[in-house]
Design a protein around this motif. Structure first.
Motif, short mmCIF file in Angstrom:
data_model
loop_
_atom_site.label_atom_id
_atom_site.label_comp_id
_atom_site.label_asym_id
_atom_site.label_seq_id
_atom_site.Cartn_x
_atom_site.Cartn_y
_atom_site.Cartn_z
N ALA A 118 7.16 9.09 1.61
CA ALA A 118 6.04 10.02 1.50
C ALA A 118 6.46 11.36 0.92
O ALA A 118 5.62 12.10 0.38
CB ALA A 118 5.39 10.22 2.87
N ALA A 119 7.74 11.69 1.03
CA ALA A 119 8.25 12.95 0.50
C ALA A 119 8.60 12.88 -0.98
O ALA A 119 8.86 13.93 -1.60
CB ALA A 119 9.47 13.40 1.30
N LEU A 120 8.62 11.69 -1.55
CA LEU A 120 8.97 11.54 -2.96
C LEU A 120 7.80 11.89 -3.86
O LEU A 120 6.63 11.68 -3.50
CB LEU A 120 9.41 10.11 -3.24
CG LEU A 120 10.72 9.65 -2.60
CD1 LEU A 120 10.96 8.17 -2.88
CD2 LEU A 120 11.90 10.49 -3.13
N PRO A 121 8.05 12.40 -5.06
CA PRO A 121 6.96 12.71 -6.00
C PRO A 121 6.20 11.45 -6.40
O PRO A 121 6.78 10.36 -6.50
CB PRO A 121 7.70 13.30 -7.21
CG PRO A 121 9.04 13.71 -6.70
CD PRO A 121 9.37 12.77 -5.59
N ASP A 122 4.91 11.60 -6.60
CA ASP A 122 4.05 10.50 -7.09
C ASP A 122 4.16 9.26 -6.22
O ASP A 122 4.07 8.13 -6.72
CB ASP A 122 4.42 10.16 -8.54
CG ASP A 122 4.21 11.33 -9.48
OD1 ASP A 122 3.14 11.95 -9.41
OD2 ASP A 122 5.13 11.63 -10.26
N THR A 123 4.32 9.45 -4.92
CA THR A 123 4.48 8.34 -3.99
C THR A 123 3.64 8.61 -2.74
O THR A 123 3.76 9.67 -2.13
CB THR A 123 5.95 8.16 -3.57
OG1 THR A 123 6.77 8.09 -4.75
CG2 THR A 123 6.14 6.91 -2.74
N VAL A 124 2.79 7.66 -2.40
CA VAL A 124 1.92 7.80 -1.22
C VAL A 124 2.17 6.61 -0.31
O VAL A 124 2.33 5.48 -0.76
CB VAL A 124 0.43 7.82 -1.63
CG1 VAL A 124 -0.47 7.82 -0.40
CG2 VAL A 124 0.13 9.02 -2.51
N VAL A 125 2.21 6.87 0.99
CA VAL A 125 2.28 5.80 1.98
C VAL A 125 0.97 5.75 2.74
O VAL A 125 0.41 6.80 3.10
CB VAL A 125 3.45 6.00 2.96
CG1 VAL A 125 3.50 4.85 3.97
CG2 VAL A 125 4.77 6.11 2.22
N ALA A 126 0.47 4.54 2.99
CA ALA A 126 -0.77 4.37 3.74
C ALA A 126 -0.60 3.24 4.75
O ALA A 126 0.02 2.21 4.44
CB ALA A 126 -1.93 4.04 2.80
N TYR A 127 -1.11 3.44 5.94
CA TYR A 127 -1.22 2.35 6.90
C TYR A 127 -2.60 1.73 6.75
O TYR A 127 -3.62 2.43 6.74
CB TYR A 127 -1.03 2.85 8.33
CG TYR A 127 0.41 3.14 8.69
CD1 TYR A 127 1.38 2.13 8.61
CD2 TYR A 127 0.82 4.40 9.11
CE1 TYR A 127 2.71 2.38 8.94
CE2 TYR A 127 2.14 4.65 9.44
CZ TYR A 127 3.08 3.64 9.35
OH TYR A 127 4.39 3.89 9.68
N VAL A 128 -2.64 0.41 6.63
CA VAL A 128 -3.88 -0.34 6.42
C VAL A 128 -4.02 -1.32 7.57
O VAL A 128 -3.22 -2.25 7.70
CB VAL A 128 -3.86 -1.08 5.07
CG1 VAL A 128 -5.16 -1.83 4.86
CG2 VAL A 128 -3.62 -0.09 3.92
N SER A 129 -5.03 -1.15 8.41
CA SER A 129 -5.09 -1.89 9.66
C SER A 129 -6.51 -2.31 10.00
O SER A 129 -7.49 -1.73 9.52
CB SER A 129 -4.54 -0.99 10.79
OG SER A 129 -4.71 -1.58 12.05
N GLY A 130 -6.61 -3.32 10.86
CA GLY A 130 -7.89 -3.70 11.41
C GLY A 130 -8.32 -2.81 12.56
O GLY A 130 -9.46 -2.88 13.01
N ARG A 131 -7.42 -1.96 13.02
CA ARG A 131 -7.74 -1.05 14.11
C ARG A 131 -8.81 -0.04 13.68
O ARG A 131 -8.84 0.40 12.52
CB ARG A 131 -6.51 -0.26 14.54
CG ARG A 131 -5.30 -1.09 14.94
CD ARG A 131 -5.40 -1.64 16.34
NE ARG A 131 -4.08 -2.08 16.79
CZ ARG A 131 -3.49 -1.66 17.90
NH1 ARG A 131 -4.10 -0.81 18.70
NH2 ARG A 131 -2.29 -2.11 18.23
N SER A 132 -9.64 0.37 14.63
CA SER A 132 -10.56 1.47 14.38
C SER A 132 -9.75 2.73 14.11
O SER A 132 -8.62 2.86 14.57
CB SER A 132 -11.48 1.68 15.58
OG SER A 132 -12.30 0.56 15.79
#
Length: 265
Positions: A57-71
């Motif tokens: 997440a700290a790198l340029p042009d890089t995004v981290v996302a959590y994708v879940s069935g949780r609300s």
């Protein structure tokens, strides 16, 4: 065909996704970033996964996302997510979103059975309560039935009764079955919708998506040639690579972070 990734070895597919100009690393949470645990709300990302997520997440042009069935509420709790986090979230299988610098941004689209959630809860809870080890999970757009501490016989019985209830009274709700869980939602979005939303929002040129369950295959199947799917654990998959468990997922994320960092030096 899915092939096993061996930690410590070079891999052309991993190198290719590491080189994409604008990368989204999208991770399922339960069974991928976190081991499966008896109490769903006790799930937390492995420290080694969290460390690599922070690196990426700290790198340029890089995004981290959590994708879940949780609300979204529950997803923010188990990911220990704060308002200043750089990590994006897609909850409820792609019906809810949280973006860094923006906050909550619900997906467009209407419920398929608006207003029926509490009626379903009231009808399902007595069934679930009769079965030892079965647990009820309220969700923003529906509910889940967890059986991680139940016997397989109990699981079969409670799932059959809940299926019969929903088929009779809520036939248009979307059904999802996963590892020791049965879910129903009044929304039709799946994790395929989450891939499209994250790609558009972040203008991604490539997505690495990792998941361990049947519901994650919705996302795997819509990945393109410039993306990379990673299956965690056994099971048929449309993913390119497979790792054995969340511990190996941490190693793959480390290899990705190392390579993306070296390519940008």
């Amino acid at each position: 065909m899915t092939r096993t990734w061996t930690p410590g070895t070079a891999d052309a597919a991993l190198s290719a996704i590491a080189a994409t100009p604008r990368l989204v690393v999208a991770l399922d949470f339960d069974g991928t970033a976190s081991p499966l645990v008896p109490d769903p709300m006790a799930a937390r990302a492995l420290p080694e996964v969290a460390a690599q997520v922070a690196r990426l997440a700290a790198l340029p042009d890089t995004v981290v996302a959590y994708v879940s069935g949780r609300s979204m509420h529950d997803l923010r709790e188990i990911t220990e997510h704060t308002d200043d986090s750089p990590i994006a979230l897609a909850g409820s299988h792609g019906a809810q979103y949280w973006y860094p610098g923006i906050g909550d941004a619900d997906a467009t689209g209407a419920d398929t059975a608006e207003g029926d959630r509490e009626e379903l809860w009231a009808a399902a809870r007595p069934i679930i309560d009769r079965h030892e080890g079965a647990e009820f999970e309220p969700k923003t757009f529906g509910m889940g039935v967890h059986t991680r501490t139940a016997t397989r016989e109990v699981e079969k019985e409670v799932f059959a009764e809940i299926d019969a209830l929903v088929a009779e009274r809520f036939p248009h709700w979307r059904r999802r079955a996963g590892h020791r869980v049965l879910e129903f939602s009044s929304r039709n979005e799946g994790k395929d919708a989450a891939m499209a939303a994250l790609r558009e929002h972040f203008d991604a040129t490539g997505i690495l998506f990792a998941g361990d369950d049947v519901t994650d295959e919705d996302a795997m199947r819509v990945l393109g040639d410039d993306d990379l799917g990673v299956r965690v654990g056994p099971g048929e998959s449309a993913a390119v690579l497979r790792v054995e468990n969340p511990q190996e997922m941490a190693q793959l994320l480390e290899a990705l972070a190392d390579e993306r960092t070296s390519q940008r030096e």
